[in-house]
Enzyme design. Structure first.
Site, PDB file in Angstrom:
ATOM      1  N   GLU A   1      10.110  19.793 -18.477  1.00  0.00           N
ATOM      2  CA  GLU A   1      11.375  19.803 -19.246  1.00  0.00           C
ATOM      3  C   GLU A   1      11.112  19.662 -20.735  1.00  0.00           C
ATOM      4  OE1 GLU A   1      14.471  20.464 -18.522  1.00  0.00           O
ATOM      5  OE2 GLU A   1      13.910  20.853 -16.453  1.00  0.00           O
TER       6      GLU A   1
ATOM      7  N   ARG B   1      -4.158  36.795 -38.535  1.00  0.00           N
ATOM      8  CA  ARG B   1      -4.131  38.088 -39.246  1.00  0.00           C
ATOM      9  C   ARG B   1      -3.998  37.908 -40.746  1.00  0.00           C
ATOM     10  NH1 ARG B   1      -3.404  42.864 -36.768  1.00  0.00           N
ATOM     11  NH2 ARG B   1      -2.407  43.865 -38.544  1.00  0.00           N
TER      12      ARG B   1
ATOM     13  N   ASP C   1       1.615  46.299 -42.778  1.00  0.00           N
ATOM     14  CA  ASP C   1       2.247  45.850 -41.540  1.00  0.00           C
ATOM     15  C   ASP C   1       3.761  45.758 -41.695  1.00  0.00           C
ATOM     16  OD1 ASP C   1       0.126  45.531 -39.818  1.00  0.00           O
ATOM     17  OD2 ASP C   1      -0.051  43.360 -40.082  1.00  0.00           O
TER      18      ASP C   1
END
Ligand code: SAM
Length: 241
Positions: free
Chosen positions: A113, A151, A166
């Site tokens: 949970e 990256r 990108d």
């Protein structure tokens, strides 16, 4: 950059950390990633890290003590302590770049949970979510975060250019990419890409990046940094829609 990940399933990360971009980044010494088993900080001999919820109902909850000990043991002064959680702020390009500027990250992967609320209050700097849906554990979310952050570390992606263009980097999507063969089931590569004219290729790519953004994510255009020429291109593209 140093990243430590705390989880009850360290083996989930084995292949992820060994291959491709992350594997190379680690090998080249651009970042170190350590995966730590939370159970090493459990106090009892059965290494129990969860218990029933106060108030009843629901599933098991991760106990506070192992997490508090783990975080206090593993975090250096400069560590930014991130709890992966569907309740956190949404991971996006700006957040990824902000995180990549940190020297040390400590990632807490919950299960069941979730983690006893007092851990967040006592030792967590920030909760981060990878989207408005609920996963069974924080491990896949941590992988998403680590790959996106890695990256951004200089030298991790071979060609700096491929990060530079990108999607989201400058507020718009990336342009479409093509490779051999020239014809795939009747769909030819756009002529301009075969022309050798670098300026024409750059113009085409900008136009197609704007077209992709206009078609797929028009919401991004509101905040994107656009030149007068971009606005002219968008005007033309809108006219054709
Ligand atoms: N009961 C929690 C809730 O609804 O807010 C969800 C717990 S979830 C089943 C177990 C763990 O998965 C969380 O503690 C968190 O670490 C991770 N998790 C689930 N969804 C996530 C998301 N969208 N982003 C990041 N972590 C997530």
């Amino acid at each position: 950059m140093q990243i430590k990940i705390v989880t009850i399933f360290p083996e989930i990360f084995d292949s992820f950390l060994g291959v491709s971009l992350i594997g190379r980044a680690i090998e080249a010494g651009r970042c170190t990633i350590e995966v730590v088993d939370l159970r090493a900080y459990a106090r009892d001999r059965h290494r129990v890290v969860d218990d029933e919820p106060y108030g009843g109902g629901g599933g098991m909850v991760m106990k506070a003590e192992p997490w508090l000990e783990a975080v206090r043991d593993l975090a250096a002064e400069a560590s930014w302590r991130v709890q992966l959680s569907p309740q956190g702020s949404r991971l996006d390009e700006a957040k990824v770049r902000e995180l990549s500027g940190r020297e040390r990250l400590l990632l807490l992967c919950g299960r069941y949970e979730g983690i006893d609320e007092r851990v967040r209050k006592l030792v967590v700097d920030e909760e981060i979510s990878i989207g408005d849906y609920v996963l069974s554990g924080g491990e896949t979310a941590a992988m998403v975060l680590v790959e996106a952050v890695a990256r951004q570390i200089p030298g991790v992606v071979g060609l700096a250019d491929s990060v530079e263009n990108d999607s989201f980097r400058h507020g718009i999507l990336d342009y479409p990419h093509y490779t051999r063969p020239r014809d795939v089931e009747g769909l030819a590569v756009p002529e301009v890409l075969l022309s050798g004219d670098h300026a024409a290729v750059a113009r085409w790519r900008r136009q197609e990046a704007l077209r992709a953004t206009l078609t797929k994510r028009p919401d991004l255009l509101e905040a994107a940094e656009l030149s007068d020429e971009d606005h002219r291109i968008l005007g033309r593209l809108r006219g054709k829609q």
